[in-house]
Design an enzyme around this catalytic site. Structure first.
Site, short mmCIF file in Angstrom:
data_model
loop_
_atom_site.label_atom_id
_atom_site.label_comp_id
_atom_site.label_asym_id
_atom_site.label_seq_id
_atom_site.Cartn_x
_atom_site.Cartn_y
_atom_site.Cartn_z
N HIS A 141 -3.08 -31.03 25.93
CA HIS A 141 -2.68 -29.64 25.72
C HIS A 141 -3.27 -29.04 24.45
CE1 HIS A 141 0.19 -30.62 22.49
NE2 HIS A 141 0.23 -31.79 23.11
N HIS A 150 -20.00 -31.48 25.48
CA HIS A 150 -19.99 -32.43 26.60
C HIS A 150 -18.92 -33.48 26.29
CE1 HIS A 150 -22.42 -35.65 29.07
NE2 HIS A 150 -21.15 -35.54 29.47
#
Ligand SMILES: Cc1cc2nc3c(=O)[nH]c(=O)nc-3n(C[C@H](O)[C@H](O)[C@H](O)COP(=O)(O)OP(=O)(O)OC[C@H]3O[C@@H](n4cnc5c(N)ncnc54)[C@H](O)[C@@H]3O)c2cc1C
Length: 747
Positions: A141, A150
């Site tokens: 979260h 990436h």
């Protein structure tokens, strides 16, 4: 929570990139009912065997690209390359989300981003544009993942983690809660990141350790505040001048804040053309490190090399091909034992070193409050003196005012041979006028694309000019298997018909004496011409005993020593302007790894060397070109027997008498701010290296001048640049700190 986000209808999409990463993207899209209408790729060597109907060269022809077609996904794994392509495309971008992902409804995902099978993205997380969330990655979260990042397979990012633009989190890495990873960082596979990571850093291990922080990407603040010193050009000439000047600043008791502005037309600072991005990582110095860099700088550089060699070699492997691997394998023993002096190292290693060093020094002095520093990315095209200051005009119409200006713009630009463009592409011809514009890797990609399109044809390559650049291009063409295998014949055209010398022959050197120069030692009345003619004879003798001219460089220089001292100031000037360069041209050298290619190609009967001067190109009925040239031995005009398809201009720089002199220099000459000297490649300066009051020159444009009684005719060699930048830094220092009115204005 399983949410699929695909924005555009109809379900048609284009993919940019045709490597392995592209295969995964294609399968996710097709599984989701998409039709991939087109696939583009600029690097044939990187294509996956399963890619079909790939369109080449879109990046080289962005004007011709259909920007407003179906949305595009950039399927390129390298973050910096994805960013470069995204910058060029004006298209809409799609998103690719595998069906098996778990994405919280409150999470946001930017355009161009791909999320692969099994990835989990938890509430309130924001993922930027063109990001890769790879297979099984877990992002908890409230994370913020920057554009072009990436996150590799199985990487786990806990709550409130931030990952900056372009950063790569390796396979299985773990990042604990609230950590901030800066931009363009690399987190190694399996690393456990427990502390914040600054921009451009690499972290490895458990617990994660920062093993390096690169400093090449400087922020350009583009402020236009009036400056005390402005450097135009940011290669090694300006970098060394700055370093020496900062050393001198440190010694002052009375301090005065100096505002320094550095302007470069290229986006990279403190490397210049040969040691930076424009040359890439896998081209080498033309001499050994010992002959390139004088002490004490050499020892400092070697210390740095020892501490940074692992990542430097990794970059070399990435940028280069088989020949780069051969170079590493050949020298690995010496590298492991920190024995660098005799190696012809990749030039970029030195560029990284200087960049890091200058940036650190500038930051240190900025923190001390002694300097302010501004970087401007732009091209200066004119300079005007107004009320004791200079006003510098940039091509984008901005202006900046400066008390002192240092012209450090490097050598004159390449002389174009054919048509007035850096690169001309036709169906049967690729003509490259300047291989380093915009940068060598881009030009090599274009060659790769061109030869790939001609796979059913025998391609001949012509390199015009047999100097170190000519050999460098020959080396790189042979380093890229995809190019090498498609070329039938490599042809070099040069006026002398001689290639640069490869190695210093220590044994033969011992037996060599410059008899003709030595015979002049007792002569009273010597002239520049007499010394030059004796030198030519001594060089002819070196040829006779097959001692390459490069092996004679320091022997001849030594012999010059007392002889040049005998010359009157006028004759010394004549030597600097007329004869020095001619002698230098006969003593060109390049590394063995470069010249070895010629021997290999000769054995395969794929090499030809024509002695002549380029005249023109003649086109036949099917659009192919033949070379027309003047045979410099027979003085006859001739046409070369084979057609040529790729031509690379390596003839070197223009001169100050030609129309293609850069706009800035033309303006300065027309205004009478400077006068070209008889060398045609240098500007007349006084002992403070000034062409006009407070307008100084450093670097190659100092050719044809005399300093401290020493003639300089070719200011390209790093050692000479270092020496002259030291001379200039002392003059700048004296100006700012020996002027009484400045002492009255302490910090
Ligand atoms: C391909 C190549 C390989 C070389 N290899 C070697 C070698 O192995 N060993 C050796 O000793 N020497 C080598 N040299 C010689 C080299 O020229 C010098 O070593 C050195 O790079 C010169 O430094 P500089 O800072 O003066 O110029 P440069 O490195 O050319 O830097 C000048 C900078 O000025 C900028 N600029 C130019 N005009 C403007 C403008 N109007 N406004 C704003 N910015 C501007 C350019 O973008 C550039 O970044 C090589 C040169 C080249 C080109």
């Amino acid at each position: 929570m399983n949410k699929k986000i695909i924005t555009k209808t109809p379900k048609k999409i284009r993919i940019y990139g045709a490597g392995g990463h592209s295969q995964v993207i294609r399968e996710v899209l097709e599984d989701d009912g998409y039709e991939v209408t087109e696939t583009y790729d600029d690097k044939p060597s990187g294509r996956h065997y399963a890619s079909k109907n790939v369109t080449s060269g879109a990046r080289e022809n962005m004007d011709g690209f259909t920007h407003d077609g179906y949305p595009v996904i950039i399927a390129v794994g390298k973050n910096s390359e994805r960013a470069e392509i995204a910058d060029l495309l004006k298209s809409d971008f799609g998103k690719v989300i595998h069906k098996s992902t778990i994405i919280a409804p409150t999470a946001k995902i930017g355009d161009g981003t791909v999320v692969f099978a099994g990835a989990i993205i938890q509430p309130n997380t924001i993922i930027g544009e063109h990001v890769i969330i790879n297979t099984g990655a877990s992002i908890d979260h409230d994370n913020v993942i920057g554009d072009f990042a990436h996150i590799s397979p199985k990487a786990a990012l806990c709550g409130h983690v931030e990952v900056g633009e372009g950063s790569h989190v390796g396979v299985g890495a773990v990042v604990i809660p609230t950590i901030k990873i800066g931009k363009w960082c690399t987190i190694g596979a399996g690393a456990v990141v427990l502390k914040d990571v600054p921009d451009y850093s690499t972290v490895v291990g458990n617990p994660g350790k920062i093993i390096k922080t690169k400093s090449l990407n400087l922020e350009h603040n583009n402020t236009l505040k009036p400056s005390n010193i402005t450097f135009i050009g940011s290669g090694i000439s300006s970098s060394f001048t700055l370093l020496h000047f900062l050393d001198l600043l440190e010694n002052h008791k009375e301090k005065r804040k100096i505002r320094i502005t550095i302007i470069d037309k290229y986006q990279e600072f403190h490397t210049g053309i040969p040691y930076g991005e424009r040359s890439g990582f896998s081209v080498h110095l033309i001499t050994s490190l010992k002959n390139f860099l004088p002490e004490p700088e050499r020892s400092k550089f070697i210390y740095w090399l020892n501490n940074n060699k692992n990542w430097l070699l990794d970059e070399l492997k990435k940028d280069g091909g088989k020949l780069s691997l051969d170079w590493i394998n050949t020298h690995i023993d010496k590298i492991e034992h920190n024995d660098w002096e005799d190696l012809f190292i990749p030039r970029r290693f030195f560029g990284w070193y200087i960049n890091e060093k200058v940036k650190k020094r500038l930051e240190y002095f900025k923190i001390k409050g002694v300097i302010d520093i501004d970087y401007i990315n732009g091209e200066v095209i004119d300079i005007n003196r107004e009320n004791d200051n200079y006003s510098l005009s940039l091509r984008d119409k901005k202006t900046i005012s400066s008390e002192k200006v240092i012209l450090s713009i490097g050598s004159l630009p390449v002389r174009y041979l054919w048509k007035n463009e850096p690169l001309v592409e036709e169906k049967e011809l690729l003509f490259i006028n300047n291989p380093y514009t915009p940068k060598l890797t881009r030009v090599l990609n274009q060659i790769e694309n061109f030869v790939e399109k001609k796979s059913n044809k025998k391609i001949n390559v012509l390199i015009v000019g047999a100097n170190a650049s000519g050999l460098e291009l020959l080396y790189k063409l042979n380093d890229i298997e995809n190019i090498k295998s498609r070329i039938n014949k490599f042809i070099v055209l040069s006026t002398q018909g001689i290639l640069p010398d490869a190695v210093i022959n220590e044994e033969r050197r011992k037996k060599y004496t410059p008899f003709n120069l030595q015979a002049l030692v007792k002569e009273k009345n010597v002239t520049a011409k007499i010394i030059a003619e004796a030198t030519y004879k001594d060089l002819d003798y070196a040829d006779e005993i097959q001692l390459g001219a490069a092996s004679t460089v320091d022997i001849i220089s030594k012999a010059f020593g007392s002889l040049l001292n005998k010359l009157s100031p006028e004759e010394l000037k004549k030597f600097a302007c007329h004869y020095g360069n001619e002698i230098g041209r006969r003593q060109r050298c390049a590394g063995f790894h470069y010249s070895k290619i010629v021997d290999e190609l000769k054995k395969e009967d794929r090499f030809a060397h024509i002695t002549g001067r380029f005249s023109d190109l003649k086109q036949n009925a099917i659009g192919e070109y033949s070379l027309e040239y003047l045979d410099t031995k027979s003085k006859e005009n001739k046409t070369y027997e084979d057609t040529v398809h790729v031509i690379i201009n390596c003839v070197g720089s223009t001169d100050l008498t030609k129309n293609d002199t850069p706009e800035l220099l033309k303006n300065l000459i027309n205004k009478g701010y400077c006068t070209p000297n008889d060398s045609k490649i240098g500007l007349e300066v006084n002992e403070s290296l000034e062409i006009y009051k407070n307008l100084h020159v450093v670097g190659p444009l100092l050719a044809g001048n005399i300093f401290d009684g020493k003639a300089v005719w070719h200011v390209e060699h790093c050692g000479r640049i270092l020496w002259l930048s030291q001379v200039l830094s002392k003059k700048i220092n004296a100006y700012f700190f020996e002027k009484s009115e400045l002492k009255e204005d302490p910090l």
